[in-house]
Design a protein around this motif. Structure first.
Motif, mmCIF file in Angstrom:
data_model
loop_
_atom_site.group_PDB
_atom_site.id
_atom_site.type_symbol
_atom_site.label_atom_id
_atom_site.label_comp_id
_atom_site.label_asym_id
_atom_site.label_seq_id
_atom_site.Cartn_x
_atom_site.Cartn_y
_atom_site.Cartn_z
ATOM 1 N N VAL A 152 26.373 -21.361 27.549
ATOM 2 C CA VAL A 152 26.236 -20.597 26.307
ATOM 3 C C VAL A 152 25.496 -19.286 26.581
ATOM 4 C CG1 VAL A 152 25.414 -20.622 23.929
ATOM 5 C CG2 VAL A 152 26.167 -22.755 25.009
ATOM 6 N N LEU A 153 26.093 -18.165 26.207
ATOM 7 C CA LEU A 153 25.455 -16.875 26.417
ATOM 8 C C LEU A 153 24.186 -16.760 25.571
ATOM 9 C CD1 LEU A 153 28.523 -14.434 26.383
ATOM 10 C CD2 LEU A 153 27.177 -15.170 28.364
ATOM 11 N N PRO A 154 23.095 -16.225 26.126
ATOM 12 C CA PRO A 154 21.851 -16.072 25.375
ATOM 13 C C PRO A 154 22.056 -15.251 24.104
ATOM 14 C CG PRO A 154 21.494 -15.606 27.708
ATOM 15 C CD PRO A 154 22.975 -15.734 27.515
ATOM 16 N N GLY A 155 21.399 -15.689 23.025
ATOM 17 C CA GLY A 155 21.468 -14.950 21.779
ATOM 18 C C GLY A 155 22.835 -14.951 21.146
ATOM 19 N N SER A 156 23.592 -16.034 21.313
ATOM 20 C CA SER A 156 24.936 -16.092 20.763
ATOM 21 C C SER A 156 25.353 -17.541 20.582
ATOM 22 C CB SER A 156 25.927 -15.397 21.706
ATOM 23 O OG SER A 156 26.308 -16.255 22.771
ATOM 24 N N ASN A 157 26.573 -17.733 20.060
ATOM 25 C CA ASN A 157 27.167 -19.072 20.008
ATOM 26 C C ASN A 157 28.375 -19.150 20.926
ATOM 27 O OD1 ASN A 157 29.092 -17.519 18.644
ATOM 28 N ND2 ASN A 157 29.587 -19.144 17.189
ATOM 29 N N ILE A 158 28.445 -18.247 21.907
ATOM 30 C CA ILE A 158 29.634 -18.074 22.745
ATOM 31 C C ILE A 158 29.528 -18.849 24.053
ATOM 32 C CG2 ILE A 158 31.040 -16.387 23.975
ATOM 33 C CD1 ILE A 158 29.990 -14.313 21.862
ATOM 34 N N PRO B 115 20.558 -24.485 13.718
ATOM 35 C CA PRO B 115 21.720 -25.080 14.360
ATOM 36 C C PRO B 115 22.978 -24.262 14.072
ATOM 37 C CG PRO B 115 20.388 -26.786 13.378
ATOM 38 C CD PRO B 115 19.761 -25.473 12.980
ATOM 39 N N THR B 116 23.790 -24.090 15.098
ATOM 40 C CA THR B 116 24.941 -23.222 14.971
ATOM 41 C C THR B 116 26.195 -23.933 15.440
ATOM 42 O OG1 THR B 116 25.758 -21.015 15.479
ATOM 43 C CG2 THR B 116 24.718 -22.214 17.277
ATOM 44 N N VAL B 117 27.318 -23.265 15.307
ATOM 45 C CA VAL B 117 28.597 -23.796 15.743
ATOM 46 C C VAL B 117 29.041 -22.989 16.950
ATOM 47 C CG1 VAL B 117 30.990 -24.224 15.103
ATOM 48 C CG2 VAL B 117 29.184 -24.479 13.405
ATOM 49 N N LEU B 118 29.321 -23.648 18.039
ATOM 50 C CA LEU B 118 29.697 -22.950 19.261
ATOM 51 C C LEU B 118 31.133 -22.455 19.213
ATOM 52 C CD1 LEU B 118 28.201 -25.038 22.200
ATOM 53 C CD2 LEU B 118 27.440 -22.835 21.325
ATOM 54 N N PHE B 119 31.368 -21.314 19.836
ATOM 55 C CA PHE B 119 32.707 -20.791 20.040
ATOM 56 C C PHE B 119 33.159 -21.223 21.434
ATOM 57 C CE2 PHE B 119 35.433 -17.476 21.819
ATOM 58 C CZ PHE B 119 36.463 -17.458 20.898
ATOM 59 N N VAL B 120 34.103 -22.136 21.481
ATOM 60 C CA VAL B 120 34.587 -22.678 22.754
ATOM 61 C C VAL B 120 35.933 -22.048 23.078
ATOM 62 C CG1 VAL B 120 35.187 -24.767 24.031
ATOM 63 C CG2 VAL B 120 33.366 -24.826 22.315
ATOM 64 N N PRO B 121 36.040 -21.307 24.179
ATOM 65 C CA PRO B 121 37.264 -20.579 24.494
ATOM 66 C C PRO B 121 38.312 -21.466 25.164
ATOM 67 C CG PRO B 121 35.668 -20.192 26.213
ATOM 68 C CD PRO B 121 34.980 -21.069 25.184
ATOM 69 N N HIS C 241 33.765 -21.201 12.455
ATOM 70 C CA HIS C 241 32.818 -20.098 12.510
ATOM 71 C C HIS C 241 33.184 -19.184 13.676
ATOM 72 C CE1 HIS C 241 29.216 -17.730 12.437
ATOM 73 N NE2 HIS C 241 28.678 -18.454 11.482
ATOM 74 N N PRO C 242 33.371 -17.875 13.429
ATOM 75 C CA PRO C 242 33.722 -16.947 14.510
ATOM 76 C C PRO C 242 32.595 -16.827 15.534
ATOM 77 C CG PRO C 242 34.169 -15.988 12.352
ATOM 78 C CD PRO C 242 33.353 -17.221 12.116
ATOM 79 N N PRO C 243 32.910 -16.308 16.722
ATOM 80 C CA PRO C 243 31.853 -16.033 17.699
ATOM 81 C C PRO C 243 30.915 -14.964 17.180
ATOM 82 C CG PRO C 243 33.948 -15.088 18.410
ATOM 83 C CD PRO C 243 34.243 -15.942 17.225
ATOM 84 N N TRP C 244 29.643 -15.046 17.586
ATOM 85 C CA TRP C 244 28.670 -14.034 17.187
ATOM 86 C C TRP C 244 27.687 -13.808 18.328
ATOM 87 C CZ3 TRP C 244 23.655 -15.585 17.489
ATOM 88 C CH2 TRP C 244 23.380 -16.950 17.356
ATOM 89 N N ILE C 245 27.061 -12.631 18.322
ATOM 90 C CA ILE C 245 26.109 -12.295 19.382
ATOM 91 C C ILE C 245 25.095 -11.291 18.850
ATOM 92 C CG2 ILE C 245 27.583 -10.436 20.278
ATOM 93 C CD1 ILE C 245 26.596 -11.279 23.109
ATOM 94 N N MET C 246 23.864 -11.402 19.319
ATOM 95 C CA MET C 246 22.790 -10.497 18.935
ATOM 96 C C MET C 246 22.700 -9.358 19.949
ATOM 97 S SD MET C 246 19.921 -13.372 17.898
ATOM 98 C CE MET C 246 18.795 -12.264 17.043
ATOM 99 N N THR C 247 22.569 -8.118 19.453
ATOM 100 C CA THR C 247 22.509 -6.963 20.347
ATOM 101 C C THR C 247 21.448 -5.965 19.888
ATOM 102 O OG1 THR C 247 24.106 -5.586 19.121
ATOM 103 C CG2 THR C 247 25.010 -7.159 20.731
#
Length: 294
Positions: free
Chosen positions: A77-83, A58-64, A264-270
Motif C-alpha cells: 500500500v502506497l503511503p498516504g493513500s488507499n492504493i 479505516p479505508t477501502v483499498l484500491f486493488v489493481p 471507493h475510487p483510489p485516493w492519495i495525499m499530496t
C-alpha cells in the motif's frame, strides 16, 4: 476502439500483523476497460518514501489488476493513500515533457492513440502547481495568483508516450456565466468522447471542508463511468487556526463519497510544497497506464 466496462468488487477484511493504523477492506479490480505493451520495472518504486501522513480512519483499498485480494499485504500500500501497487506498476520517471497544444473544443484535441490523464479541480486547488511538481519543471503549466487562468484543454506530452491534460478549473466566482457554461460544456464533451482517457485526477483541497461543487463533480464522473483518482492537495497544512486538519477533512470527504460510490475510487495525499505523494502518484499512474496500454 476500447469500450468502457462496468465496475465490480469483492470486499473482505485484510489482517495485518504490524501496528499499522489502517484497518482495511478491499474491493477488487476497478477498471473500466482493457488497456499497448510497456516494460514493467519494479525498481521504479520510490526509494526512501516519506513517512505516511497523519492517521486516517479505516479505508477501502484500491486493488489493481494482477493482484488478488488475498495477496495484499501492508507493504504493497502506497503511503498516504488507499492504493495497492501491483505487477503493472512500471517505470514512473518523467524524462521529458513538452507542450503540444491548447484546444477550445474536445474534437480539436490531439488525435493519436497515446493514453492520457486529465487533471481537474476547482480553480484555486493548486492544479498548475501539482503539474509543475510532477514534471519538476517551472511554468510548464500556467501558475497564477488569479484563479481561473486555464480556459482551454492543454495537452502536455510526457516521455513522448503519454499525455498530461490540464483542464479548466471550475467554480471560479469571477468568471462570467457564459464562460462558466462554455467551460463546463466542452470539458464534459472531452470526458464523454475521449477514448484515450485513462483516468481523471480530481484534485480536492484538503485544507478546507468538503465542498459541494467537488462532490457534484465527482458524482457526475461516477454516473458517467469515468475512472477517477482523488488527489488531495495542500496536505502540508497540518496546522490550522480554525476548522479541521487536512486528514479530518479527507475523512469527511470519503464518508460522503461512500454514499454514492459502490466502489471507493483510489485516493492519495499530496503537497506541491513538500513533494509529498509525488513519486507515489506517478507510480499509481504508471500501473493504470500500463494496464490500459496492454
Amino acid at each position: 476502439m476500447a469500450l468502457r466496462t462496468p465496475f465490480f468488487t469483492l470486499a473482505l477484511q485484510i489482517p495485518f500483523r504490524s501496528s499499522s493504523s489502517f484497518s482495511l477492506t478491499v474491493p477488487a479490480k476497478t477498471f473500466r476497460r482493457p488497456l499497448s505493451h510497456s516494460t514493467i520495472s519494479s525498481s521504479s518504486a520510490p526509494a526512501n518514501p516519506p513517512p505516511p501522513p497523519p492517521t486516517l480512519l479505516p479505508t477501502v483499498l484500491f486493488v489493481p489488476p494482477g493482484v488478488e485480494p488475498h495477496q495484499v499485504n501492508e507493504s504493497m500500500v502506497l503511503p498516504g493513500s488507499n492504493i495497492v501497487i501491483g505487477p503493472y506498476a512500471g517505470d514512473a520517471r518523467i524524462k521529458g515533457v513538452e507542450f503540444v497544444k491548447s484546444s477550445g473544443r474536445a474534437r480539436d484535441c490531439p488525435k493519436d492513440d497515446r493514453p492520457e490523464f486529465a487533471i481537474l479541480g476547482r480553480s484555486n486547488v493548486g492544479k498548475s502547481s501539482l503539474i509543475n511538481a510532477l514534471v519538476r519543471k517551472k511554468e510548464i503549466a500556467l501558475t497564477s495568483k488569479k484563479p481561473g487562468k486555464t480556459q482551454l484543454i492543454n495537452h502536455f506530452l510526457v516521455n513522448k508516450s503519454w499525455y498530461l491534460v490540464d483542464l479548466p478549473g471550475y467554480g471560479f466566482a469571477k468568471a462570467s456565466e457564459a464562460a462558466k457554461m462554455d467551460w463546463s460544456s466542452f470539458t464534459k464533451g472531452y470526458f464523454l468522447n475521449r477514448d484515450t482517457l485513462v483516468a481523471v485526477l480530481l484534485l480536492i483541497d484538503a485544507s478546507v471542508p468538503p465542498q459541494k461543487i467537488d462532490l457534484d463533480c465527482a458524482n457526475w464522473l461516477g454516473r458517467n463511468n469515468i475512472p477517477i483518482t482523488f488527489v488531495f492537495t495542500k496536505c502540508d497544512k497540518m496546522k490550522v487556526a480554525k476548522g479541521k486538519r487536512p486528514d479530518e477533512n479527507i475523512k469527511d470527504f470519503q464518508e460522503i463519497i461512500r454514499q454514492n460510490y459502490k466502489i471507493h475510487p483510489p485516493w492519495i495525499m499530496t503537497s506541491s510544497v513538500t513533494g509529498t505523494g509525488r513519486d507515489e502518484l506517478l507510480l499509481h499512474m504508471s500501473q493504470l497506464r500500463n494496464y490500459w496500454d496492454q
